[in-house]
Design an enzyme around this catalytic site. Structure first.
Site, short mmCIF file in Angstrom:
data_model
loop_
_atom_site.label_atom_id
_atom_site.label_comp_id
_atom_site.label_asym_id
_atom_site.label_seq_id
_atom_site.Cartn_x
_atom_site.Cartn_y
_atom_site.Cartn_z
CE LYS A 16 -62.09 151.64 20.27
NZ LYS A 16 -61.61 152.79 19.89
CD GLU A 73 -68.67 153.51 5.56
OE1 GLU A 73 -67.66 153.54 5.05
OE2 GLU A 73 -69.09 154.33 6.61
CB CYS A 114 -65.61 156.75 4.38
SG CYS A 114 -67.20 156.95 4.82
CD GLU A 135 -60.02 155.98 2.74
OE1 GLU A 135 -59.61 155.04 3.44
OE2 GLU A 135 -61.29 156.22 2.57
P1 NAP Z 1 -58.99 152.66 12.33
O1 NAP Z 1 -57.79 152.50 12.97
O2 NAP Z 1 -59.49 151.85 11.25
O3 NAP Z 1 -59.86 152.94 13.47
C1 NAP Z 1 -61.54 152.80 13.59
C2 NAP Z 1 -61.89 152.09 14.79
O4 NAP Z 1 -61.51 151.06 15.11
C3 NAP Z 1 -61.50 153.09 15.99
O5 NAP Z 1 -62.25 153.20 17.03
C4 NAP Z 1 -60.24 152.29 16.41
O6 NAP Z 1 -59.90 152.46 17.74
C5 NAP Z 1 -60.59 150.84 16.26
N1 NAP Z 1 -59.68 149.99 16.18
C6 NAP Z 1 -58.56 150.03 15.88
N2 NAP Z 1 -57.92 148.75 15.76
C7 NAP Z 1 -58.62 148.18 16.22
C8 NAP Z 1 -58.57 146.62 16.42
N3 NAP Z 1 -57.62 145.89 16.35
N4 NAP Z 1 -59.64 145.77 16.94
C9 NAP Z 1 -60.86 146.50 17.13
N5 NAP Z 1 -60.98 147.94 16.96
C10 NAP Z 1 -59.93 148.61 16.28
O7 NAP Z 1 -58.80 153.91 11.84
P2 NAP Z 1 -57.71 155.20 12.17
O8 NAP Z 1 -56.42 154.69 12.43
O9 NAP Z 1 -58.35 156.25 13.08
O10 NAP Z 1 -57.49 155.85 10.77
C11 NAP Z 1 -56.73 155.48 9.76
C12 NAP Z 1 -57.13 155.44 8.23
O11 NAP Z 1 -58.68 154.78 8.41
C13 NAP Z 1 -57.53 156.84 7.79
O12 NAP Z 1 -56.19 157.28 7.44
C14 NAP Z 1 -58.60 156.55 6.59
O13 NAP Z 1 -57.92 156.14 5.60
C15 NAP Z 1 -59.34 155.21 7.14
N6 NAP Z 1 -60.55 155.79 7.85
C16 NAP Z 1 -61.72 155.59 7.34
C17 NAP Z 1 -63.04 155.77 7.76
C18 NAP Z 1 -64.13 155.53 7.24
O14 NAP Z 1 -65.16 156.28 7.35
N7 NAP Z 1 -64.27 154.66 6.17
C19 NAP Z 1 -62.95 156.59 9.08
C20 NAP Z 1 -61.78 156.98 9.73
C21 NAP Z 1 -60.57 156.64 8.90
P3 NAP Z 1 -58.67 153.58 17.93
O15 NAP Z 1 -59.35 155.04 18.05
O16 NAP Z 1 -58.05 153.39 19.33
O17 NAP Z 1 -57.70 153.48 16.89
#
Ligand code: NAP
Ligand code: MG
Length: 485
Positions: free
Chosen positions: A179, A254, A288, A387
């Site tokens: 996904k 991660e 990250c 972050e």
């Molecule tokens: P996120 O919401 O954690 O998204 C990561 C993945 O999880 C995406 O594929 C997302 O789908 C999915 N997801 C979201 N809610 C979920 C749920 N309830 N159940 C299962 N899967 C779910 O991250 P983001 O909103 O894109 O970014 C927000 C923040 O996360 C950033 O500002 C940053 O701080 C952090 N981040 C960290 C990393 C890392 O490498 N550690 C990478 C990206 C972001 P959707 O695309 O539909 O949301």
């Protein structure tokens, strides 16, 4: 008539075929540099996840399961090669989806994704159990696939993060449902197309594009999914761990970081400054492991701050397709708003702005933010604790090694760290003193498929990459065969 998404895969990939979502719904994916819609992509939901899991579950006992290690090795190696041969096309998709530069996408991310497949291809023939030497019993272990793995990945390195999980999972004989993030679905679908080309049987790799709370959540709940591997935010990671507990799925997470980068006065200061800037501004800080907190020994502090400011203020920001561009836009409007909010917080809390601190106007469109450096930051400030996931550096002076290590460790995270010094004993004291999954010495942001990557503390658990990743995608079975006379 617009020709959105022409030549791109925009449908779900289930059981070896590209199909519409059961609901017929689509969502728009947009280019953060121009705010234009790139393509309308199928919006998978629970019904589509169910179909993909069913296909993966069938494939688990089908042709793929009868492939021996050599066949998996060959298919995955060819997949790595095809990724590298298609680097220009894949990099272009990644650039449009995320705003990363031609260099970040075409020279770093995509070739490395190919390397990850080639590396894990080799392991497909090298993982095995052990035996004991007892006379009246043959006691041995088998390393078996976990089963259907749900892989949920973020938007900062869309294809690379998918590769980190798909490659070891398939090498170990699992089947997967991937996904991708809603912001960056295109390269995962291209990966599916390449998987057909290299002969990966239907159902082994499935890709369901769609939203986290619908498609992602169903994957986490589904009783036939044995494992979830997730990279993304801490909040979603915690929610996934809690939900996965209901079916006791294996989970690896991660999550984010607030990684400390420590420069001592005896370091090669120019190399350290360059490394610190790469550590925070590479991929717009959407990394990250970004080195978002820079600790600098007081005797060189003013010099380092001046150098950081001078270079950051000159960094070329603009169209990611231009070869001269060093930094493109942040990935989405949400990220733009989030990062700007933190920049305001830094100003309000009294940090000293030495570069950036504002949006950049590039043709009046897009989510561009100037590379931002705050000096005189206190480790307790919001910009030093949370972050930001954007191009914002917090610079903090220190006087002693003990003080630097204590401040470095004073966050809930433990993903990465770095130390710059010519003193090898000091370097090792820092390596041992900082609980982080990766510690770089006199460099930053380097990755190798052979070197495990993951977090301590709230940066998550489990390891991607390296031999350590194989454990995440296998179960050990003990077998006892009675040979008593
Ligand atoms: P996120 O919401 O954690 O998204 C990561 C993945 O999880 C995406 O594929 C997302 O789908 C999915 N997801 C979201 N809610 C979920 C749920 N309830 N159940 C299962 N899967 C779910 O991250 P983001 O909103 O894109 O970014 C927000 C923040 O996360 C950033 O500002 C940053 O701080 C952090 N981040 C960290 C990393 C890392 O490498 N550690 C990478 C990206 C972001 P959707 O695309 O539909 O949301
Ligand atoms: Mg999201």
């Amino acid at each position: 008539m617009e020709d959105r998404g022409e030549g791109m895969q925009t449908k779900l990939f289930i059981n070896g075929e590209f199909v519409d979502a059961a609901s017929g719904k689509t969502f728009e994916t947009t280019n953060p540099a121009t705010e234009d819609v790139i393509a309308n992509v199928a919006e998978g939901e629970a019904a589509d996840i169910d179909a993909a899991v069913e296909a993966a579950n069938r494939a688990r006992t089908g042709k793929w399961a009868r492939f021996d290690g050599r066949k998996r090795q060959d298919a995955l190696f060819r997949l790595g090669q095809r990724i590298q041969e298609c680097a220009t096309e894949l990099a272009d998709l990644e650039m449009q989806d995320t705003g990363k530069t031609a260099f970040d996408a075409g020279v770093v991310e995509i070739p490395l994704a190919g390397e990850v497949f080639k590396y894990f291809a080799g392991w497909a023939t090298k993982v095995h159990g052990g035996t004991t030497n007892d006379p009246f019993a043959l006691k041995m272990t088998l390393r078996e696939p976990v089963g259907v793995c749900g892989l949920i990945v973020p938007w900062n390195f869309p294809l690379l993060m998918a590769a980190w999980k798909v490659a070891p999972a398939l090498a170990m004989g699992n089947t997967v449902v991937l996904k991708p993030a809603e912001q960056s679905p295109l390269t995962a679908l291209k990966l599916a197309e390449l998987a057909i080309e290299v002969g990966i049987p239907p159902g082994v790799l499935n890709v369901v594009t769609g939203y986290g709370p619908t498609a992602g959540a169903r994957l986490v709940e589904h009783p036939d999914v044995q494992k979830i591997a997730f990279t993304g935010s801490g909040d979603v990671g915690k929610e996934i761990a809690a939900k996965a507990a209901k079916t006791l799925k294996r989970v690896t997470l991660e999550l984010g970081g607030k990684s400390p980068n420590i420069i001592f006065a005896d370091a090669d200061v120019d190399a350290a400054v360059k490394g610190a800037l790469g550590g925070i501004f590479y991929n717009k800080g959407e990394v990250c492991a970004a080195g978002s907190r820079l600790f600098v020994e007081r005797s060189i502090y003013d010099d380092v701050v001046a150098k950081l400011g001078a270079i950051a203020n000159k960094m070329a920001i603009g169209d990611p397709k231009e070869k001269t561009t060093r930094m493109g836009p942040v990935t989405s409007k949400e990220q733009f708003d989030k990062v700007m909010h933190y920049i305001e917080a830094g100003k309000n809390e009294g940090a000293r702005l030495v570069a950036g601190g504002e949006a950049a106007d590039v043709n009046g469109k897009g989510y561009f933010i100037r590379p931002t450096v705050f000096a005189d930051v206190d480790n307790g400030m919001k910009i030093a604790q949370e972050e930001i996931f954007g191009p914002v550096l917090a610079v903090i002076p220190f006087d002693t090694e003990e003080e630097a290590i204590a401040a470095a460790n004073d966050t809930p995270y433990g993903l990465a760290a770095a130390v710059w010094t010519r003193d090898v004993k000091r370097a090792l004291r820092v390596v041992r003193g900082v609980p982080a999954g990766t510690v770089w010495v006199n460099t930053y942001n380097l990755y190798d498929p052979a070197l495990p990557f993951g977090g301590f503390k709230e940066s998550g658990f489990g390891r991607d990459l390296g031999e350590a990743a194989l454990e995440q995608y296998t179960e050990t079975k003990s077998v006892w065969i009675d040979l008593s006379p």
